[in-house]
Design a protein around this motif. Structure first.
Motif, short mmCIF file in Angstrom:
data_model
loop_
_atom_site.label_atom_id
_atom_site.label_comp_id
_atom_site.label_asym_id
_atom_site.label_seq_id
_atom_site.Cartn_x
_atom_site.Cartn_y
_atom_site.Cartn_z
N TYR A 108 -3.69 -2.26 5.49
CA TYR A 108 -2.83 -1.99 4.34
C TYR A 108 -2.64 -3.23 3.46
O TYR A 108 -2.40 -3.11 2.26
CB TYR A 108 -1.47 -1.45 4.79
CG TYR A 108 -1.55 -0.07 5.38
CD1 TYR A 108 -1.86 1.03 4.58
CD2 TYR A 108 -1.32 0.15 6.74
CE1 TYR A 108 -1.93 2.31 5.12
CE2 TYR A 108 -1.39 1.42 7.29
CZ TYR A 108 -1.70 2.50 6.48
OH TYR A 108 -1.78 3.77 7.01
N LEU A 109 -2.76 -4.42 4.05
CA LEU A 109 -2.66 -5.63 3.25
C LEU A 109 -3.81 -5.71 2.25
O LEU A 109 -3.61 -5.97 1.06
CB LEU A 109 -2.66 -6.86 4.16
CG LEU A 109 -1.40 -7.08 5.00
CD1 LEU A 109 -1.67 -8.10 6.10
CD2 LEU A 109 -0.25 -7.55 4.10
N GLY A 110 -5.01 -5.46 2.73
CA GLY A 110 -6.16 -5.46 1.84
C GLY A 110 -6.10 -4.33 0.82
O GLY A 110 -6.49 -4.49 -0.34
N GLN A 111 -5.59 -3.18 1.26
CA GLN A 111 -5.46 -2.05 0.34
C GLN A 111 -4.47 -2.38 -0.77
O GLN A 111 -4.70 -2.06 -1.94
CB GLN A 111 -5.00 -0.82 1.12
CG GLN A 111 -5.03 0.47 0.30
CD GLN A 111 -4.70 1.68 1.15
OE1 GLN A 111 -4.76 1.64 2.38
NE2 GLN A 111 -4.33 2.77 0.49
N GLY A 112 -3.36 -3.03 -0.41
CA GLY A 112 -2.38 -3.41 -1.42
C GLY A 112 -2.94 -4.42 -2.41
O GLY A 112 -2.72 -4.30 -3.62
N GLN A 113 -3.68 -5.42 -1.90
CA GLN A 113 -4.28 -6.41 -2.79
C GLN A 113 -5.28 -5.75 -3.73
O GLN A 113 -5.32 -6.04 -4.94
CB GLN A 113 -4.95 -7.51 -1.98
CG GLN A 113 -5.51 -8.64 -2.82
CD GLN A 113 -4.41 -9.39 -3.56
OE1 GLN A 113 -3.62 -10.11 -2.95
NE2 GLN A 113 -4.34 -9.23 -4.88
N GLY A 114 -6.09 -4.87 -3.19
CA GLY A 114 -7.07 -4.19 -4.02
C GLY A 114 -6.42 -3.34 -5.09
O GLY A 114 -6.90 -3.28 -6.23
N GLN A 115 -5.31 -2.70 -4.75
CA GLN A 115 -4.63 -1.86 -5.73
C GLN A 115 -4.00 -2.71 -6.84
O GLN A 115 -4.02 -2.33 -8.01
CB GLN A 115 -3.57 -0.99 -5.05
CG GLN A 115 -3.11 0.18 -5.89
CD GLN A 115 -2.61 1.33 -5.04
OE1 GLN A 115 -2.96 1.46 -3.87
NE2 GLN A 115 -1.79 2.18 -5.63
N ILE A 116 -3.45 -3.86 -6.49
CA ILE A 116 -2.92 -4.78 -7.51
C ILE A 116 -4.04 -5.22 -8.45
O ILE A 116 -3.87 -5.21 -9.68
CB ILE A 116 -2.26 -6.00 -6.83
CG1 ILE A 116 -0.94 -5.59 -6.16
CG2 ILE A 116 -2.00 -7.11 -7.86
CD1 ILE A 116 -0.30 -6.70 -5.35
#
Length: 313
Positions: free
Chosen positions: A292-300
């Protein structure tokens, strides 16, 4: 002879009900869940946790009561909170029983379409009445007290500006907690600044929203009625519920068709959907870490890129 079940004693004192048997029910990741069989043959549903979790269960009970009030006459079922409190070291919430057997995604599209239309009815009806003590009706964004999203604190209070509310009381606390936990996301400050700009001209109604409407928190009962549960309520843009409904697998398409036929969404909702769902991705990053950390960064990154492209025209 074994000692009496303290749960049964508490239930008798609070509801005057005689517990015959209880069995665990799967599906939850925060509380333990139980199927309660009473002497009169009826069933109840209960959640239990350590006493320290009582505020979480109280917030859930308040949210269910509020949703139930707004859902009246719209064909949407909300489980009724019957009792909430402490039995020694155990926090307990007792709800009405829902027969979900045979429902959920095996249900006909018509039932999901009706659920979407019923949610639109709830959102619209909530604008005409206060749904809890201290609720301002449709006059402002927020909620009378803080509650939780999953088990993470959800900051509320009141604000007349939706964009400022969403940035300061939804996105910012999640990003701040990630940073203080040693996992800051890049361009977080830029995202907060730009998000406020993206929402500056958006003027939504202050609807009562479920707040955590992923596919695991809605179902179709065995009799074909739509039901929602496990809320994180507040007054916000109704689009937040429709946005999250597309996250983590999403609902059948008939659900969205039923909603938009009853109350169409304004232009720009596709971009706002991804912005609103960033809140839930960040919440999962705080609760569970991992991918989810990578998913959040990608979404930003994607939001900033798309926002810049829109601004260039």
């Amino acid at each position: 002879m074994p000692p009496p079940d303290p749960f049964a004693t508490w239930l008798a004192e609070r509801l005057g009900a005689e517990l015959v048997a209880r069995a665990p029910v799967g599906g939850g990741c925060i509380h333990s869940a139980w199927r309660l069989e009473l002497a009169d043959g009826s069933l109840l549903f209960a959640k239990t946790n350590a006493a320290s979790a009582l505020p979480l269960l109280e917030a859930e009970a308040e949210g269910l009561q509020s949703l139930s009030l707004a859902a009246e006459e719209h064909g949407l079922l909300v489980p009724v909170p019957l009792a909430c409190g402490l039995s020694g070291p155990v926090a307990i919430l007792v709800l009405s029983w829902l027969n979900l057997e045979g429902g959920r995604f095996a249900a006909p599209a018509l039932h999901w379409r009706r659920l979407g239309a019923a949610l639109a009815g709830l959102h619209r009806h909530s604008l005409t009445l206060p749904c809890a003590a201290g609720d301002r009706g449709g006059a402002s964004f927020g909620w009378p007290r803080d509650n939780v999203i999953g088990s993470f604190p959800q900051r509320n209070g009141w604000d007349d500006d939706w964009g400022r509310f969403f940035v300061e009381r939804r996105l910012a606390p999640q990003l701040e907690h990630l940073a203080s936990s040693g996992t800051p996301l890049r361009q977080a400050e830029s995202l907060l600044e730009r998000a406020g700009q993206w929402l500056a001209d958006h003027r939504p109604d202050a609807c009562l929203v479920h707040g955590d409407l992923w596919s695991g928190n809605a179902a179709i009962t065995a009799s074909g009625q739509g039901v929602i549960f496990d809320p994180a309520v507040y007054r916000g843009d109704r689009e937040v519920d429709l946005a999250m409904a597309r996250l983590f697998g999403g609902f059948p398409e008939a659900f969205y068709e039923g909603y938009t036929e009853a109350w169409p969404l304004p232009s720009g909702h596709e971009f706002r959907r991804d912005l609103y769902n960033l809140y839930h991705v960040l919440n999962h990053a705080n609760l569970f870490g991992g991918s989810y950390l990578g998913q959040g960064q990608g979404q930003i990154n994607r939001l900033l890129s798309r926002g810049a492209a829109q601004e260039r025209g």
